[in-house]
Design a protein around this motif. Structure first.
Motif, PDB file in Angstrom:
ATOM      1  N   HIS A 149      -4.821  -5.431  -1.491  1.00  0.00           N
ATOM      2  CA  HIS A 149      -3.307  -5.546  -1.687  1.00  0.00           C
ATOM      3  C   HIS A 149      -2.709  -6.791  -1.871  1.00  0.00           C
ATOM      4  O   HIS A 149      -1.838  -7.289  -2.502  1.00  0.00           O
ATOM      5  CB  HIS A 149      -2.331  -4.637  -0.887  1.00  0.00           C
ATOM      6  CG  HIS A 149      -2.557  -3.100  -1.200  1.00  0.00           C
ATOM      7  ND1 HIS A 149      -1.718  -2.691  -2.281  1.00  0.00           N
ATOM      8  CD2 HIS A 149      -2.666  -1.969  -0.656  1.00  0.00           C
ATOM      9  CE1 HIS A 149      -1.745  -1.493  -2.591  1.00  0.00           C
ATOM     10  NE2 HIS A 149      -2.486  -0.954  -1.531  1.00  0.00           N
ATOM     11  N   ALA A 150      -3.445  -7.811  -0.953  1.00  0.00           N
ATOM     12  CA  ALA A 150      -2.893  -9.083  -0.903  1.00  0.00           C
ATOM     13  C   ALA A 150      -3.584  -9.747  -1.997  1.00  0.00           C
ATOM     14  O   ALA A 150      -2.799 -10.971  -2.228  1.00  0.00           O
ATOM     15  CB  ALA A 150      -3.264  -9.821   0.573  1.00  0.00           C
ATOM     16  N   GLN A 151      -4.431  -9.313  -2.758  1.00  0.00           N
ATOM     17  CA  GLN A 151      -5.049  -9.899  -3.923  1.00  0.00           C
ATOM     18  C   GLN A 151      -4.522  -9.539  -5.234  1.00  0.00           C
ATOM     19  O   GLN A 151      -4.312 -10.198  -6.232  1.00  0.00           O
ATOM     20  CB  GLN A 151      -6.568  -9.558  -4.037  1.00  0.00           C
ATOM     21  CG  GLN A 151      -7.470 -10.341  -2.602  1.00  0.00           C
ATOM     22  CD  GLN A 151      -8.913  -9.975  -2.871  1.00  0.00           C
ATOM     23  OE1 GLN A 151      -9.304  -9.642  -3.856  1.00  0.00           O
ATOM     24  NE2 GLN A 151      -9.654  -9.950  -1.660  1.00  0.00           N
ATOM     25  N   VAL A 152      -3.913  -8.217  -5.231  1.00  0.00           N
ATOM     26  CA  VAL A 152      -3.664  -7.598  -6.534  1.00  0.00           C
ATOM     27  C   VAL A 152      -2.229  -7.069  -6.323  1.00  0.00           C
ATOM     28  O   VAL A 152      -1.898  -6.471  -5.451  1.00  0.00           O
ATOM     29  CB  VAL A 152      -4.547  -6.522  -6.894  1.00  0.00           C
ATOM     30  CG1 VAL A 152      -4.094  -5.810  -8.206  1.00  0.00           C
ATOM     31  CG2 VAL A 152      -6.073  -7.012  -6.971  1.00  0.00           C
ATOM     32  N   PRO A 153      -1.372  -7.432  -7.441  1.00  0.00           N
ATOM     33  CA  PRO A 153       0.010  -6.860  -7.430  1.00  0.00           C
ATOM     34  C   PRO A 153       0.061  -5.413  -7.600  1.00  0.00           C
ATOM     35  O   PRO A 153      -1.138  -4.621  -7.940  1.00  0.00           O
ATOM     36  CB  PRO A 153       0.626  -7.385  -8.904  1.00  0.00           C
ATOM     37  CG  PRO A 153      -0.150  -8.413  -9.335  1.00  0.00           C
ATOM     38  CD  PRO A 153      -1.699  -8.575  -8.576  1.00  0.00           C
ATOM     39  N   ASP A 154       0.853  -4.680  -6.738  1.00  0.00           N
ATOM     40  CA  ASP A 154       1.131  -3.478  -6.568  1.00  0.00           C
ATOM     41  C   ASP A 154       0.950  -2.457  -7.861  1.00  0.00           C
ATOM     42  O   ASP A 154       0.039  -1.463  -7.917  1.00  0.00           O
ATOM     43  CB  ASP A 154       2.386  -2.993  -6.045  1.00  0.00           C
ATOM     44  CG  ASP A 154       2.574  -3.356  -4.570  1.00  0.00           C
ATOM     45  OD1 ASP A 154       1.453  -3.792  -3.913  1.00  0.00           O
ATOM     46  OD2 ASP A 154       3.571  -3.495  -4.182  1.00  0.00           O
ATOM     47  N   ALA A 155       1.384  -2.977  -9.023  1.00  0.00           N
ATOM     48  CA  ALA A 155       1.380  -2.105 -10.308  1.00  0.00           C
ATOM     49  C   ALA A 155      -0.077  -2.174 -10.741  1.00  0.00           C
ATOM     50  O   ALA A 155      -0.539  -1.251 -11.229  1.00  0.00           O
ATOM     51  CB  ALA A 155       2.372  -2.496 -11.257  1.00  0.00           C
ATOM     52  N   GLU A 156      -0.584  -3.299 -10.806  1.00  0.00           N
ATOM     53  CA  GLU A 156      -2.089  -3.324 -11.216  1.00  0.00           C
ATOM     54  C   GLU A 156      -3.148  -2.636 -10.352  1.00  0.00           C
ATOM     55  O   GLU A 156      -4.192  -1.989 -10.639  1.00  0.00           O
ATOM     56  CB  GLU A 156      -2.387  -4.915 -11.127  1.00  0.00           C
ATOM     57  CG  GLU A 156      -1.726  -5.801 -12.296  1.00  0.00           C
ATOM     58  CD  GLU A 156      -2.072  -6.941 -12.288  1.00  0.00           C
ATOM     59  OE1 GLU A 156      -3.268  -7.412 -12.065  1.00  0.00           O
ATOM     60  OE2 GLU A 156      -1.411  -8.120 -12.717  1.00  0.00           O
ATOM     61  N   PHE A 157      -2.674  -2.785  -8.976  1.00  0.00           N
ATOM     62  CA  PHE A 157      -3.643  -2.114  -7.896  1.00  0.00           C
ATOM     63  C   PHE A 157      -3.516  -0.472  -8.247  1.00  0.00           C
ATOM     64  O   PHE A 157      -4.687   0.253  -8.438  1.00  0.00           O
ATOM     65  CB  PHE A 157      -3.130  -2.395  -6.526  1.00  0.00           C
ATOM     66  CG  PHE A 157      -3.680  -1.752  -5.468  1.00  0.00           C
ATOM     67  CD1 PHE A 157      -4.918  -2.351  -4.831  1.00  0.00           C
ATOM     68  CD2 PHE A 157      -3.595  -0.302  -5.092  1.00  0.00           C
ATOM     69  CE1 PHE A 157      -5.509  -1.849  -3.840  1.00  0.00           C
ATOM     70  CE2 PHE A 157      -4.400   0.138  -4.133  1.00  0.00           C
ATOM     71  CZ  PHE A 157      -5.373  -0.570  -3.369  1.00  0.00           C
ATOM     72  N   ASP A 158      -2.372  -0.089  -8.525  1.00  0.00           N
ATOM     73  CA  ASP A 158      -2.229   1.589  -8.750  1.00  0.00           C
ATOM     74  C   ASP A 158      -2.848   1.946  -9.930  1.00  0.00           C
ATOM     75  O   ASP A 158      -3.442   3.006  -9.970  1.00  0.00           O
ATOM     76  CB  ASP A 158      -0.783   1.854  -8.789  1.00  0.00           C
ATOM     77  CG  ASP A 158       0.133   1.546  -7.385  1.00  0.00           C
ATOM     78  OD1 ASP A 158      -0.642   1.577  -6.401  1.00  0.00           O
ATOM     79  OD2 ASP A 158       1.365   1.595  -7.569  1.00  0.00           O
TER      80      ASP A 158
END
Length: 870
Positions: free
Chosen positions: A763-772
């Motif tokens: 989560h610290a590496q990837v923005p939330d929308a992209e993570f989801d």
């Protein structure tokens, strides 16, 4: 409506989905969908997650590539209004491409389950065109007709020809071998390569629906008539919960559910003269039997008479043609006339078509030798495919000596009674359901029971043999043998549970008590637990065998994270083991209790139990597979204490020992263990490599527990390596697999804390929308697709395509439509070819004209030719 919703609406619409369907999928009103489609650009959205300009560019690049994997760098530059370095953009695009799965992976690399016909497809072109048209407007089509009319053959051909119209491919699910309606959904999971995606509190049906919910796929459910109610319930849920799925059903009766279009399959036409489908089929099959056969003026009338007499039934025609080795066409026609007349007198209750087929099968049967007849009857006991060795083991006796089986089997293949399948190295045979039913009907009740018992005995020996060879070089072959005979095993166990007398129940119970690792051989975790639970209710099963069944059940429940149930089960198993002095099962129960304690976080009790189990195995010469299993579990416990040096030593010993004896299943777990130690000691690169190696070694086994465990390790290690989206996809897939067969990471708080650490890192590496998005992409993958993602090589792309490519903006579907428009096809013809509605095609044509800046469809061909020439 925000920008993301606008983009999703346009993607769905471009894929051909109706406004009503989009509204239902996204949970919004149809007016909102219409408003989004009327907007040429996304609305301003101030609710997007904040991030750097670079992050936003990566997100937009990813969306573009997911929509159009083949788009050029130049077109991406225009879409982004990119004003910075072209080299930087190229690097960004290539980096994002590397994180996405190959666009062809899902439909091309996952097995479809489609049978491979041994003969050419003849006729039925009108029927195929009609099915294409129907699937443009209907999501469920049932091909209905009597046995032998060609329902399965048509569905196989349709699925083969329609594959390109379904981005997620087609899957063929054979229900003839499924005797229990409760296993229909499991058969679907097997075909979807979900393998064991289910659990004690989540059904196989729920797992299949979760996988299919956002897919565009064609499912073929073949031979549903004997499980019609269960099939209707399953398809009804699919229609409601998987909007992008279309279903083609073959059955002797329709499902009778809302939304079903019933396509009554007619016999082949016989009244079109020499060009009729029936006469064409006769000619092709006659030529295969009688070299040099030609349909000419001298035999055309006799062939027409034969085809009419057989009512155009394909199976009847094919069986009749096998007689041409000893009869002329005229003789064949005369004999058929006499036989059909006799059968008609004695069978007034049958329809003419049924009489025709019955007469042809009966005649084929009478022309067999006595040994061929007996073999025909006996191989009808197989619910699934079979090979020569199986036939010898199950069917031969004094009345049918093993020495005559091969010749009799070859004769039945030559007579088209048996169909030959195989890749040249391993040949299997199967029967059409009409022919199987005929042979089975020739047996008396006592003979049927005897054959069911012999099949059960064979399946029981197969399970026990696999268990006895679970440690060694034959392990994979034995596991594959179990997996390819799932249908026969299910039928055998079902018959034993239905009628457990005369030792049948005991035979099934003994096999289930021995098959500790059956869940790793293609029999799902849920199904394995089902058989074990039902076996405990069998009468006249010795207590010692029930104790072993309870021991295996306790292991399955422990792996599922169902610790309360496992505790009760293991207590019962331990009591029986003590009472019966079953020292090996007592050690196994102690071992499994230690594993349960470990997952519960009670490390001290776990260590005591595992040490006690080690003494029990050693003192009683325990089998290698239990010693290796115990070593793996001890290594896991040591890594958690943490005593990584001791853990490395234990895993390393198993690694070396298994390598020496050419064993792979335990070897993959030992490789995983070494990777876990590497991660815990900070050697991240080595952890990634070892997790990758473990998965490669494990790939050949249908073991979801190991696959999931190893994927989790890979995801954790990639997170530490700053693997970003790739790690998120892998962990999303692992999470879905855990949830599909049991509790996440066995329900262990300790293990889940390691996973939470990795998720927080990502989560610290990837923005939330992209993570989801990446997580959802992984969660939707089947096991086979996950392996393709981990090991596949992304498709190569040219980063220097010409900036003036006018077709680069077309999506793959739009490019396909554009090519068909250029070839001169009308919208209706395109709709039939691509299995879409005409209205959907009209929308695609409008998009093509708009994106290519054209006014008339006649200009499309010229625009595409100009680009190709340039």
């Amino acid at each position: 409506m925000n920008a993301d919703e606008w983009a999703q609406i346009h993607r769905c619409h471009d894929d051909g989905e109706s406004i009503k369907g989009i509204a239902a999928r996204l949970g919004m009103s149809r007016n909102t969908v219409r408003r989004a489609l009327s907007l040429a650009a996304a609305p301003d959205d101030h609710r997007r997650c904040k991030g750097s300009v670079s992050d936003d560019a990566d997100r937009r690049i990813r969306e573009i590539l997911l929509e159009n994997p083949g788009i050029s760098i130049a077109e991406i530059s225009r879409a982004l209004q990119w004003e910075r370095s072209r080299t930087l953009l190229s690097r960004k695009v290539n980096a994002v491409r590397a994180e996405l799965p190959s666009p062809s992976a899902r439909s091309d690399t996952v097995p479809t389950g489609l049978p491979q016909p041994t003969t050419s497809f003849v006729g039925r072109r009108n029927e195929l065109r009609e099915l294409r048209r129907l699937f443009g407007d209907h999501r469920l089509v049932s091909v209905v007709g009597p046995g032998g009319i060609g329902k399965t053959r048509l569905s196989v051909q349709a699925a083969t020809e329609f594959r390109r119209a379904f981005p997620d491919g087609v899957r063929f699910v054979e229900f003839a071998a499924v005797r229990n309606e409760g296993l229909l959904a499991q058969a679907l999971c097997d075909c979807l390569a979900l393998e064991n995606r289910d659990t004690h509190d989540r059904s196989a049906e729920d797992a299949a629906l979760a996988h299919l919910r956002n897919r565009r796929m064609l499912l073929v459910f073949d031979n549903c008539e004997h499980v019609i109610d269960g099939a209707a319930d399953l398809v009804s849920r699919l229609m409601v919960e998987a909007a992008g799925v279309r279903v083609l059903v073959t059955s002797r009766e329709n499902l009778a559910i809302p939304g079903e279009y019933v396509f009554h399959l007619a016999p082949l036409k016989t009244d079109d003269g020499v060009g009729s489908d029936a006469m064409e089929l006769f000619s092709r099959r006659a030529e295969a039997v009688l070299s040099g056969f030609v349909l000419d003026d001298g035999n055309v009338d006799a062939v027409r008479r034969i085809c009419e007499r057989l009512d155009g039934l394909p199976l009847a025609i094919e069986l009749a043609c096998t007689r041409l080795t000893v009869l002329s066409v005229d003789d064949l026609g005369d004999l058929l006339d006499r036989r059909l007349s006799v059968l008609s007198v004695g069978s007034r209750d049958r329809t003419p078509r049924h009489r025709s087929l019955q007469a042809t099968i009966e005649w084929s049967y009478e022309l067999c030798s006595s040994t061929e007849k007996l073999l025909w009857n006996r191989v009808a006991s197989f619910a699934d495919g079979f090979d020569l060795d199986m036939v010898v083991d199950v069917c031969s006796d004094d009345a049918l000596p093993a020495s005559v089986v091969l010749d009799s089997l070859a004769a039945l293949v030559a007579k088209s009674v048996l169909l030959r399948d195989g890749d040249g190295r391993h040949v299997r045979f199967r029967m059409l359901e009409s022919i199987r039913e005929f042979g089975w009907g020739k047996l008396t009740a006592a003979e049927r029971l005897a054959m069911s018992t012999r099949l059960l005995d064979w399946c029981a020996r197969l399970i026990i043999d696999c268990a006895e060879h679970w440690y060694g070089p034959d392990q994979l072959a034995k596991a594959a043998r179990v997996q390819e005979n799932r249908g026969n095993i299910r039928a055998a166990l079902h018959s034993a549970l239905d009628d457990p007398d005369d030792g049948r129940g005991r035979a099934a119970a003994e096999a289930l008590g021995a098959g500790r690792f059956l869940w790793a051989c293609g029999i799902s975790v849920r199904e394995h637990r089902l058989w074990l639970t039902q076996a405990l209710e069998l009468p006249d099963v010795p207590s010692i065998i029930k104790g072993r069944i309870l021991g295996v059940l306790g292991l399955v429940q422990t792996l599922q994270g169902d610790r309360d149930a496992a505790g009760f089960t293991l207590h019962r198993a331990g009591v029986i083991a003590e009472r019966e002095h079953d020292v090996m099962n007592r050690a196994f129960v102690t071992h499994t209790s230690g594993l349960r304690d470990y997952f519960a976080g009670d490390f001290d009790s776990a260590r005591v139990n595992l040490d006690a189990a080690a003494r029990g195995y050693t003192d009683n010469s325990g089998p290698s597979e239990l010693l290796a299993t115990l070593a793996i579990h001890r290594g896991m416990l040591l890594s958690s204490l943490p005593d990584t040096d001791a853990a490395a030593e234990v895993f390393g010993a198993v690694f070396a020992q298994t390598e020496t004896v050419d064993e792979w299943w335990f070897h993959s777990y030992a490789t995983y263990g070494l990777g876990l130690v590497a991660l815990l000691t900070g050697d991240v690169d080595r952890a990634v490599d070892l997790a990758d190696d473990a998965l490669r070694a494990h790939r050949a086994f249908a073991d979801p527990v190991g696959t999931t465990l190893m994927c989790d390790l890979l995801g954790w290690a990639l997170a530490e390596q700053r693997g970003g989206l790739r790690a998120v996809v892998v962990l999303g897939a692992a999470s879905s697999m855990w949830g599909s067969f049991g509790q996440q990471l066995y329900g262990s708080e300790h293990w889940n804390s390691l996973r939470s650490k990795a998720v927080d890192t990502l989560h610290a590496q990837v923005p939330d929308a992209e993570f989801d998005n990446a997580w959802a992409r992984g969660a939707a993958m089947s096991t086979a697709e996950l392996y393709d993602y981990v090991f596949g090589t992304p498709a190569a792309h040219d980063a220097h395509e010409a900036a003036d490519d006018p077709s680069a903006s077309l999506s793959p579907r739009e490019r396909e439509v554009a090519d068909l428009v250029a070839s001169g096809l009308s919208n209706r013809e395109i709709a039939e070819k691509l299995v879409l509605s005409t209205r959907t095609v009209e929308g695609h044509v409008e998009h093509v004209l708009h994106k290519l800046c054209l006014r008339r469809r006649a200009e499309v061909a010229e625009a595409l030719v100009d680009h190709a020439a340039g």
